[in-house]
Design a protein around this motif. Structure first.
Motif, PDB file in Angstrom:
ATOM      1  N   LEU A 132       0.803  -1.230   0.000  1.00  0.00           N
ATOM      2  CA  LEU A 132       0.000   0.000   0.000  1.00  0.00           C
ATOM      3  C   LEU A 132       0.837   1.284   0.000  1.00  0.00           C
ATOM      4  O   LEU A 132       0.594   2.179  -0.817  1.00  0.00           O
ATOM      5  CB  LEU A 132      -1.004  -0.023   1.162  1.00  0.00           C
ATOM      6  N   PRO A 133       1.841   1.399   0.902  1.00  0.00           N
ATOM      7  CA  PRO A 133       2.605   2.660   0.909  1.00  0.00           C
ATOM      8  C   PRO A 133       3.241   2.954  -0.445  1.00  0.00           C
ATOM      9  O   PRO A 133       3.399   4.103  -0.817  1.00  0.00           O
ATOM     10  CB  PRO A 133       3.697   2.417   1.953  1.00  0.00           C
ATOM     11  N   GLN A 134       3.590   1.892  -1.174  1.00  0.00           N
ATOM     12  CA  GLN A 134       4.260   2.114  -2.452  1.00  0.00           C
ATOM     13  C   GLN A 134       3.278   2.355  -3.585  1.00  0.00           C
ATOM     14  O   GLN A 134       3.536   3.163  -4.476  1.00  0.00           O
ATOM     15  CB  GLN A 134       5.175   0.932  -2.774  1.00  0.00           C
ATOM     16  N   ILE A 135       2.136   1.653  -3.577  1.00  0.00           N
ATOM     17  CA  ILE A 135       1.205   1.874  -4.694  1.00  0.00           C
ATOM     18  C   ILE A 135       0.482   3.208  -4.539  1.00  0.00           C
ATOM     19  O   ILE A 135       0.070   3.800  -5.531  1.00  0.00           O
ATOM     20  CB  ILE A 135       0.192   0.716  -4.906  1.00  0.00           C
ATOM     21  N   ILE A 136       0.340   3.707  -3.322  1.00  0.00           N
ATOM     22  CA  ILE A 136      -0.263   5.031  -3.158  1.00  0.00           C
ATOM     23  C   ILE A 136       0.604   6.042  -3.900  1.00  0.00           C
ATOM     24  O   ILE A 136       0.117   6.843  -4.698  1.00  0.00           O
ATOM     25  CB  ILE A 136      -0.370   5.420  -1.662  1.00  0.00           C
TER      26      ILE A 136
END
Ligand SMILES: Nc1ncnc2c1ncn2[C@@H]1O[C@H](COP(=O)(O)OP(=O)(O)O)[C@@H](O)[C@H]1O
Ligand SMILES: [Mg+2]
Lengths: 215, 258
Positions: A132-136
Motif C-alpha cells: 500500500l505505501p508504495q502503490i499510493i
C-alpha cells in the motif's frame, strides 16, 4: 451581475466541491477494493468486477446518472437528485480508480512481495506494510488526474436538477442577459479547485522526495 | 526427523510447473551449523528447491521438516493456512539474488520490519539488535539511508542483516552475489564466511566455486532437478562421481581448480 449572483455561483461551487469530494472519498477505497479483487483473481468476483469496470468506463456519466435517476425509482428504489448524483459519481470514478490502482498493483515488484512473504508476513500485513505505501505513491498522479476530471464533469449533474457552478452561472446569465461575467466567475472558481488538488499532489511527492534525499 | 541436530529434513520432494518436471524426488537433511552449498547448472532447479523449502512454491510431493515441524501441511494432512505457514517461515531467513529490499523503508527499518511486525518483539530491543547487525555487516553509517542510495554489495549486506534479525534457525541464500559487479562480490562473501565460522546454519545456492570449496561443509549438486551428488568439497571437486558433475566442474570451476 450582483453580489447575490456571485454568492449563488459560490453556492454552486459548494455543491460541486461537496459532491465531488464525496464521490472521490467513497470512490477511492472502492476502486482499490475492486482492483484488489482483480489482482488477487478472486474466483467469480474478479470476472464480475472486470465487466462492471469496462461497462462503467464506457458509459458517459450523464447516461449513467439519468439511468439511475429514472430507472431505480421504477423498480421501487426511490432516489433523489443528490443521491443519484453521488451514486453516479462514485460508480463512475471507482471504475476509473480501479484501473489506476490495478496498474500499480500489476507492476508491483514480485520479489519485494515474496520477501515479505518469506519473512512471515501474512496477506494483510504484506498489503498494509509493503504494498500500500508504495502503490499510493505510484498511483497518486493517475488518481489526482481522475479527481480533476471528475470535478470537471460535475456540470452534467444539472440534468437531474443539481445546481453546481456551471448551472448557477447559466441561470444568472439567463436572468441578467449578460452570460459572460457569470461564466468568467465560474471558470475562476474551477481553476483554484483543480489547482488545489494538483498542489496537494506536489506537496505529497515533495515530502517523499525530501525524506528519500535526506541521508 | 525429530533428531535435534537436524535443522532441515527433506524427503521425496518433487515439483513440476505444468508438464515441466523441475524437481524429482529430492531428499537431504541439514544439520545444525552446516554450510551447504547447492551447485548446479542454470535451470537445474536450485531456486525452485529453495522456494519450495519455505513454501513460496508449493511442492507437488514430498515432506519438509524444519526442526521437526512439517512445513506446509498440518497434522491432519491439510495445506497450512497463511498464519501457520507464516510462523514457520519466520524461522528461515531468505536472502535474494536481487536483494528484494523494501525501497520505501530505510536500511534500519528494513532490518527491523519483520521482528517488530511479525514476531511482535519490543521495538527498543529490536532496534539495539538491528544496529548491532548493521555494525556486523559494516553498514552502521547507512542506518537511515534508503536502499536506492546503496551499492549492490551494500544492499545485499542489508539483505543478510534483515534475514539475521529474525534469529532464524537456517539462512537460505539464492545466488546472493550473482547480481553484483565483480568488485563487490568479495564484501558479501566475507560476511557469509564470518557467519559460517560462527556456526550459522546455511543453505547457499552459488556459482562462486572458490567460496564453495573453502566454506562449504557439504556440496549438493543438482542436475535437471535431481540431486546427483552430495559430499565434502574435497570429494566433489577432486573426485566427482558423475559425468555431469565432472563437466560442470570443468566448465564453472576452471578458475577455482587452477
Ligand atoms: N514459476 C514458474 N513457472 C514455470 N516454470 C518455472 C517457474 N519457475 C521456474 N521454472 C522453470 O523451472 C526450471 C528450474 O528453474 P530454477 O529453479 O529457477 O533453476 P535454477 O535456479 O537452478 O537456475 C527452469 O526450467 C525454469 O524455467
Ligand atoms: Mg536460480
Amino acid at each position: 451581475m450582483s453580489l447575490n449572483d456571485v454568492l449563488a455561483i459560490l453556492q454552486g461551487a459548494l455543491a460541486t466541491v461537496t459532491l465531488s469530494a464525496i464521490g472521490i472519498l467513497i470512490g477511492l477505497p472502492i476502486g482499490l477494493g475492486l482492483a484488489l479483487i482483480r489482482w488477487a483473481r478472486v474466483p467469480v468476483l474478479s470476472g464480475i468486477v472486470a465487466v462492471y469496470v469496462s461497462v462503467l468506463r464506457a458509459t458517459p456519466l450523464v447516461t449513467l446518472l439519468l439511468l439511475l435517476f429514472f430507472a431505480l425509482p421504477n423498480i421501487g428504489i426511490p432516489l433523489g437528485p443528490i443521491s443519484a448524483a453521488i451514486l453516479a459519481l462514485t460508480m463512475n470514478t471507482s471504475a476509473f480508480n480501479c484501473e489506476v490502482w490495478r496498474s500499480s498493483l500489476v507492476n508491483f515488484p514480485k520479489d519485494q512481495y515474496e520477501a515479505a512473504q518469506s519473512f512471515g508476513m501474512q496477506a494483510g500485513q504484506r498489503f498494509r506494510r509493503i504494498i500500500l505505501p508504495q502503490i499510493i505513491h505510484d498511483s497518486l498522479p493517475g488518481l489526482v488526474n481522475e479527481m480533476s476530471l471528475l470535478i470537471k464533469v460535475t456540470p452534467v449533474l444539472a440534468v437531474v436538477g443539481v445546481v453546481d457552478i456551471t448551472r448557477a452561472a447559466v441561470r444568472i446569465g439567463a436572468q441578467t442577459y449578460e452570460p459572460l461575467p457569470p461564466f468568467l466567475v465560474a471558470v475562476a472558481i474551477y481553476a483554484p479547485i483543480v489547482y488545489a488538488l494538483v498542489a496537494l499532489q506536489r506537496f505529497i511527492e515533495k515530502r517523499r522526495a525530501a525524506a528519500e534525499a535526506s541521508t | 526427523m525429530n533428531d535435534p541436530q537436524k535443522i532441515l529434513y527433506i524427503a521425496g520432494l518433487s515439483k513440476s510447473f505444468g508438464k515441466l518436471q523441475v524437481l524429482s524426488d529430492i531428499s537431504f537433511s541439514v544439520e545444525r551449523g552446516e554450510t551447504i552449498c547447492l551447485l548446479g547448472p542454470s535451470g537445474s532447479g536450485k531456486s525452485t528447491l529453495l522456494r519450495c523449502i519455505n513454501w513460496l512454491e508449493r511442492p507437488n510431493a514430498g515432506r519438509i521438516y524444519l526442526n521437526g515441524s512439517e512445513i506446509g501441511v498440518t497434522g491432519h494432512g491439510l495445506v497450512m493456512k497463511d498464519s501457520e505457514l507464516s510462523k514457520l517461515r519466520t524461522r528461515m531467513g531468505m536472502v535474494f539474488q536481487h536483494f528484494a529490499l523494501w525501497p520505501h523503508l530505510t536500511v534500519l527499518q528494513n532490518v527491523m520490519e519483520a521482528p517488530v511486525q511479525v514476531q511482535k518483539r519490543a521495538k527498543a530491543e529490536v532496534e539495539a539488535e538491528a544496529l548491532a547487525l548493521l555494525a556486523k555487516v559494516g553498514l552502521s553509517d547507512k542506518r537511515d539511508v534508503f536502499p536506492a542510495r546503496l551499492s549492490g554489495g551494500q544492499k545485499q549486506r542489508v539483505g543478510i542483516a534483515r534475514a539475521l534479525a529474525m534469529k532464524p534457525d537456517v539462512l537460505l541464500f539464492d545466488e546472493p552475489t550473482s547480481a553484483l559487479d565483480p568488485e563487490l562480490v568479495g564484501e558479501v562473501l566475507l560476511v557469509m564466511r564470518a557467519l559460517a565460522s560462527e556456526g550459522m546454519t546455511m543453505v547457499i545456492v552459488t556459482h562462486e566455486m572458490a567460496f564453495a570449496r573453502d566454506v562449504a561443509s557439504r556440496i549438493l549438486f543438482l542436475d535437471q532437478g535431481r540431486l546427483i551428488e552430495s559430499g565434502t568439497p574435497a570429494d566433489f571437486f577432486t573426485r566427482p562421481q558423475t559425468e555431469r558433475a565432472r563437466l560442470f566442474i570443468q566448465r564453472y570451476a576452471g578458475v577455482a581448480a587452477a
